[in-house]
Enzyme design. Sequence first.
Site, PDB file in Angstrom:
ATOM      1  N   THR A 240       0.835  -1.204   0.000  1.00  0.00           N
ATOM      2  CA  THR A 240       0.000   0.000   0.000  1.00  0.00           C
ATOM      3  C   THR A 240       0.868   1.251   0.000  1.00  0.00           C
ATOM      4  O   THR A 240       0.597   2.217  -0.728  1.00  0.00           O
ATOM      5  CB  THR A 240      -0.932   0.005   1.224  1.00  0.00           C
ATOM      6  OG1 THR A 240      -1.766  -1.150   1.189  1.00  0.00           O
ATOM      7  CG2 THR A 240      -1.804   1.254   1.239  1.00  0.00           C
TER       8      THR A 240
ATOM      9  N   TRP B 114       2.422   1.570  -3.432  1.00  0.00           N
ATOM     10  CA  TRP B 114       1.450   1.990  -4.444  1.00  0.00           C
ATOM     11  C   TRP B 114       1.322   3.508  -4.484  1.00  0.00           C
ATOM     12  O   TRP B 114       1.153   4.095  -5.548  1.00  0.00           O
ATOM     13  CB  TRP B 114       0.086   1.365  -4.142  1.00  0.00           C
ATOM     14  CG  TRP B 114      -0.973   1.706  -5.149  1.00  0.00           C
ATOM     15  CD1 TRP B 114      -1.278   1.023  -6.290  1.00  0.00           C
ATOM     16  CD2 TRP B 114      -1.865   2.835  -5.122  1.00  0.00           C
ATOM     17  NE1 TRP B 114      -2.300   1.647  -6.966  1.00  0.00           N
ATOM     18  CE2 TRP B 114      -2.672   2.759  -6.273  1.00  0.00           C
ATOM     19  CE3 TRP B 114      -2.051   3.891  -4.241  1.00  0.00           C
ATOM     20  CZ2 TRP B 114      -3.663   3.701  -6.555  1.00  0.00           C
ATOM     21  CZ3 TRP B 114      -3.034   4.826  -4.520  1.00  0.00           C
ATOM     22  CH2 TRP B 114      -3.829   4.735  -5.659  1.00  0.00           C
ATOM     23  N   HIS B 115       1.428   4.145  -3.327  1.00  0.00           N
ATOM     24  CA  HIS B 115       1.199   5.581  -3.257  1.00  0.00           C
ATOM     25  C   HIS B 115       2.348   6.399  -3.828  1.00  0.00           C
ATOM     26  O   HIS B 115       2.149   7.573  -4.167  1.00  0.00           O
ATOM     27  CB  HIS B 115       0.916   6.009  -1.817  1.00  0.00           C
ATOM     28  CG  HIS B 115      -0.501   5.783  -1.411  1.00  0.00           C
ATOM     29  ND1 HIS B 115      -0.947   4.591  -0.892  1.00  0.00           N
ATOM     30  CD2 HIS B 115      -1.591   6.599  -1.452  1.00  0.00           C
ATOM     31  CE1 HIS B 115      -2.233   4.681  -0.644  1.00  0.00           C
ATOM     32  NE2 HIS B 115      -2.657   5.882  -0.969  1.00  0.00           N
ATOM     33  N   GLY B 116       3.528   5.849  -3.932  1.00  0.00           N
ATOM     34  CA  GLY B 116       4.597   6.656  -4.506  1.00  0.00           C
ATOM     35  C   GLY B 116       5.963   6.007  -4.380  1.00  0.00           C
ATOM     36  O   GLY B 116       6.196   5.174  -3.501  1.00  0.00           O
TER      37      GLY B 116
ATOM     38  N   PHE C 137      -0.514   9.747  -8.708  1.00  0.00           N
ATOM     39  CA  PHE C 137      -0.446   8.332  -8.430  1.00  0.00           C
ATOM     40  C   PHE C 137      -0.964   7.486  -9.595  1.00  0.00           C
ATOM     41  O   PHE C 137      -0.921   6.293  -9.524  1.00  0.00           O
ATOM     42  CB  PHE C 137      -1.238   7.979  -7.155  1.00  0.00           C
ATOM     43  CG  PHE C 137      -0.773   8.759  -5.950  1.00  0.00           C
ATOM     44  CD1 PHE C 137       0.574   8.794  -5.631  1.00  0.00           C
ATOM     45  CD2 PHE C 137      -1.659   9.476  -5.171  1.00  0.00           C
ATOM     46  CE1 PHE C 137       1.029   9.509  -4.528  1.00  0.00           C
ATOM     47  CE2 PHE C 137      -1.217  10.181  -4.061  1.00  0.00           C
ATOM     48  CZ  PHE C 137       0.124  10.196  -3.761  1.00  0.00           C
TER      49      PHE C 137
END
Length: 471
Positions: free
Chosen positions: A316, A319-321, A471
């Site tokens: 997670t 995924w955000h950066g 994103f």
Amino acid sequence: MVFSCIPFLFFFLPLCLILYYAVPFSWKNGILLIFSLIFYAWGEPLYILLMLFSTALDYTNGRLMERFGTTKGRRTFFLCCSICINLSILAFFKYADFAIASVNGLLGTQFAQPGIHLPVGISFYTFQTMSYIIDLYRGEVKAEHSYTAYLTYVSMFPQLVAGPIVRFSDIQEQLHDRRLTLEGFEQGMLRFMMGLFKKVLIANQAGALWEEIRVLGAADTSVATAWLGALCFTLQLYFDFSAYSDMAIGMGHMLDFHYNENFNYPLTAVSVTDFWRRWHISLSTWFRDYVYIPLGGNRRGVPRHLFNIAVVWFLTGMWHGASWNFILWGVYYGILLMLEKYVWGKTLAKFPKWIQHAYAFLIVVFGFVIFAITDFGELGRYIALLFSFATNTLADTRFLWYLGNYGVVLVAACVLMCPVYPWLCRKASTLSRGKGCVLSVFAGIGMLLLFILSTAYMVSDTYNPFLYFRF
């Protein structure tokens, strides 16, 4: 990418709706597809080829799975082909520079970074295409035979660049059979305008104050000012992202597509677990259904459960950066969720609700400081300011000045982050017909005034793009 939605909102959307409503149903997906591709190509036309490749890959593998996937081995082959290629594309464009920079920092090497530009929305549409092929493998959806319909699903402009993540199973039937109604259009327009108000009148203003506080030196930042800055970024991110979800859901209603809710007043949560049931629901459920549960969930003992939580929250964060602060942010929440599950969760539930709300709110606000600041040196200095009770002034005149100048925005944000609007709607539904008509007139006038005010802000201010576009 500098992506401005203003020309689209005030030109392409009305034009799209006019043509969409004018043509026969058999043409509607085509009209929607054309405008969706124009929308995506508005800022970066080259990367539209990447999205076309990704959709063609999963559509083709879906058809092959349907035709030749008579055995589990063949179905698994087509599934792995899609997943591996999709994740490889995402990893290359999103994490190549980050991986090389990390290797250089760790080993002291000087490998050149390719400087790859991140295609807008790639994380969202990659997860959408993957959900299709995984659900097809599981037998939960039927293979889509129309590439136009499938490409329309992936590229649909309301939710393409910043979510919510829409699963194919949720709208497969709607792609081929939907009924446009005046009531749906009205509901969609209202929801769209609500998102516009939240973005322009609250998110942008809270963001401006956060940016002003963030650049202050330690000598000019009291403890209260530092916490005010953290609060402002939390409000900015929530109202920015939830506003885009509102606008996407609203535009979907106008086109007679029905997307699931992506937020459920998360800043009123009573625990970290509760927060993640309410925040970015489409992402949380995606990781739950496609990572957490396949890993075994909580069914294989405590050590395996802790491992599964760690994997999900590491992913997670990633995924955000492509930055270590996002990984730290994921680890932060993973640890807190473990502790709530096995250490203090039952004890927390026994406290009064206001203590539970305060506990969750402080954790979320502090967590978004980690989310906001990518540079670890700057992050460390800002966290030190939050807890510098012994060395810094608790509050100063600057803090009071900020409250005076942004007080209306902050109060409005704090009210709207609570379920006030649904409560008002429930109360309005109980009124008599005459009182209801009067209330509707006043509500309409209020919406018109807010729309005029939002338009004035958009025209006069430098445009602030949606945070989740990156994103």
